[in-house]
Design an enzyme around this catalytic site. Structure first.
Site, PDB file in Angstrom:
ATOM      1  N   PHE A  27      -5.174   2.097  14.434  1.00 43.46           N
ATOM      2  CA  PHE A  27      -5.522   3.142  13.478  1.00 43.46           C
ATOM      3  C   PHE A  27      -6.543   2.576  12.488  1.00 43.46           C
ATOM      4  O   PHE A  27      -6.482   1.400  12.128  1.00 43.46           O
ATOM      5  CB  PHE A  27      -4.285   3.625  12.722  1.00 43.46           C
ATOM      6  N   LYS A  37     -14.840  -1.552  14.757  1.00 46.53           N
ATOM      7  CA  LYS A  37     -13.529  -2.196  14.917  1.00 46.53           C
ATOM      8  C   LYS A  37     -13.080  -2.148  16.379  1.00 46.53           C
ATOM      9  O   LYS A  37     -12.511  -3.117  16.895  1.00 46.53           O
ATOM     10  CB  LYS A  37     -12.486  -1.492  14.039  1.00 46.53           C
ATOM     11  N   LYS A  58     -12.464  -5.798  18.092  1.00 45.82           N
ATOM     12  CA  LYS A  58     -11.076  -6.203  18.327  1.00 45.82           C
ATOM     13  C   LYS A  58     -10.651  -6.069  19.790  1.00 45.82           C
ATOM     14  O   LYS A  58      -9.499  -6.347  20.136  1.00 45.82           O
ATOM     15  CB  LYS A  58     -10.150  -5.410  17.410  1.00 45.82           C
ATOM     16  N   ASN A  76       0.854  -1.191   0.000  1.00 44.61           N
ATOM     17  CA  ASN A  76       0.000   0.000   0.000  1.00 44.61           C
ATOM     18  C   ASN A  76       0.886   1.234   0.000  1.00 44.61           C
ATOM     19  O   ASN A  76       2.120   1.135  -0.068  1.00 44.61           O
ATOM     20  CB  ASN A  76      -0.955  -0.018   1.206  1.00 44.61           C
ATOM     21  N   ASP A  96      -3.496  -6.314   3.528  1.00 45.07           N
ATOM     22  CA  ASP A  96      -4.507  -7.207   4.097  1.00 45.07           C
ATOM     23  C   ASP A  96      -4.578  -8.574   3.427  1.00 45.07           C
ATOM     24  O   ASP A  96      -5.177  -9.499   3.971  1.00 45.07           O
ATOM     25  CB  ASP A  96      -5.890  -6.541   4.012  1.00 45.07           C
ATOM     26  N   LYS A 148       2.853 -22.196  -8.628  1.00 50.45           N
ATOM     27  CA  LYS A 148       2.202 -21.982  -9.923  1.00 50.45           C
ATOM     28  C   LYS A 148       3.032 -22.594 -11.052  1.00 50.45           C
ATOM     29  O   LYS A 148       2.494 -23.177 -11.992  1.00 50.45           O
ATOM     30  CB  LYS A 148       2.000 -20.480 -10.162  1.00 50.45           C
TER      31      LYS A 148
END
Length: 395
Positions: free
Chosen positions: A322, A336, A340, A208, A277, A287
């Protein structure tokens, strides 16, 4: 932090004296009131006019200069000093300070000061390693003064080794640290920061846009406030904060493992990292074995580090995560928080100007089970301090 603070820079006879001009400029830009005191030998390396131009204050050299600004100058100057940094600190001035010798303006002012005192030795490697110099350094430390370990490298004398004065940026951090109240002394803090990378094949990976700036700002703020900080960091282009233990990681699994190994004895854990994620469900090698030439790759979720912390928390631990959202920020973040089993969520909206990845600013909302605190746009350093202020009220 530095606005209105009076900082004295003591400059001695060393080729490294030129670096203090940059430090003085940095301090003045942060609104500090800076006075430079030089030994006579130091004036052979840099002209006092340089410091007077940068600081707007008279550069002091002669104890008996009649054009003084203060009454009983070395005493009145000492009374209004918040931090006294001697840099570069020669073997000679270290010896004088260690044994209470006050025979010039620098050493008389130093002896009269009751503020934090910092020394940055700069000398030839053999001189620095001399047992006499090392004993004098230990004396300074025994009297509560801080002595910065010199860097190693190529020295002006042609030798290579210990004795090089740290760069102005490092000296600046020591000054800020000395001025920061130590309200987190005795606390152990674990911070995660930066992105993780999930390898797809030898060339590509999933990640990201996280730069790690927010997490690094939190780690720096916590260590300045006296905490013992461990920073678990993905790959970033940032210098680790001074005094912070850094554990470098690449993948989400690496980060999860590092957190699990260090979380048990931490008082405060702040997960600021932006974890990738998902990871490929099938590796490139698998593969190839299957002779699968398709570019599409099946993905599976990586481990939820924050959820693991919430289910394995120890009594007295404070857990903070965060949450970056694009819509329904407060509602999604509160969900969340409860799911959590953590104490706080720092929520921000990726679409809001001044927030998100890669910026030097942030706009966040602090969420606990009972409170919602919205903060205006501010620098990430300011956000870090506000966040720690809030946490310290809860622990």
């Amino acid at each position: 932090m530095l606005a209105g603070k009076h900082i004295v820079l003591g400059v001695t006879g060393s080729i490294a004296a030129y670096k203090i001009a940059s430090l003085a400029s940095m301090l003045v830009k942060q609104k500090a009131d800076v006075t430079v005191i030089m030994t006579n030998n130091a004036t052979n390396f840099i002209n006092p006019i340089t410091f007077e131009t940068l600081t707007g204050n008279k550069c002091l050299v002669d104890t008996f200069d009649r054009n003084f600004e203060f009454q009983v100058e070395h005493v009145s100057l000492a009374k209004r000093t918040d931090v006294f940094l001697v840099a570069p600190a020669s073997a000679n001035v270290i010896a004088k300070a260690a044994h209470g010798i006050a025979d010039d303006m620098l050493t008389t002012t130093l002896l009269a000061c009751t503020c934090p005192k910092i020394f940055a030795p700069a000398m030839n490697t053999a001189m620095y390693r001399n047992p006499i110099v090392q004993d004098n350094i230990k004396i300074l430390e025994r009297y509560g003064m801080e002595v910065i370990n010199p860097a190693s490298g190529y020295l002006a004398c042609g030798d290579t080794g210990e004795g090089k004065m740290p760069d102005p940026e490092a000296l600046y951090e020591y000054i800020v640290k000395a001025l920061t109240p130590k309200d987190m002394a005795g606390k152990k803090v674990l911070v995660t920061a930066g992105p993780t990378q999930e390898k797809m094949d030898p060339v590509r990976y999933i990640s990201n846009h996280s730069t790690g700036k927010m997490g690094y700002a939190i780690a720096r703020a916590a260590t300045l406030r006296g905490a013992e900080v461990t920073l678990v960091s993905g790959k970033v282009n940032l210098q680790p904060p001074m005094g912070v233990r850094v554990i470098p990681v690449v993948s989400a699994a690496d980060m999860a493992q590092a957190v699990k190994e260090t979380a048990a004895d931490q008082d405060i854990i702040i997960k600021a990292a932006a974890v990738a994620d998902y990871r490929p469900a099938v590796t490139a090698d698998e593969k190839i074995k299957k002779k699968d030439d398709e570019l599409s790759i099946a993905l599976e979720r990586t481990e939820d580090i924050l959820a693991w912390l919430g289910s394995h928390r120890h009594e007295g631990q404070f857990l903070c995560g965060f949450s970056m959202e694009t819509e329904h920020m407060v509602e999604n973040s509160r969900a969340k928080l409860e799911k959590k089993n953590i104490d706080m969520i720092v929520a921000n909206n990726l679409k809001q100007e001044g927030a998100g990845f890669g910026t030097d600013t942030n706009v966040v909302t602090l969420l606990t089970k009972d409170e919602t605190v919205e903060l205006p746009m501010m620098s990430k350093e300011e956000v870090a301090d506000k966040l720690l202020d809030y946490i310290m009220k809860k622990v």
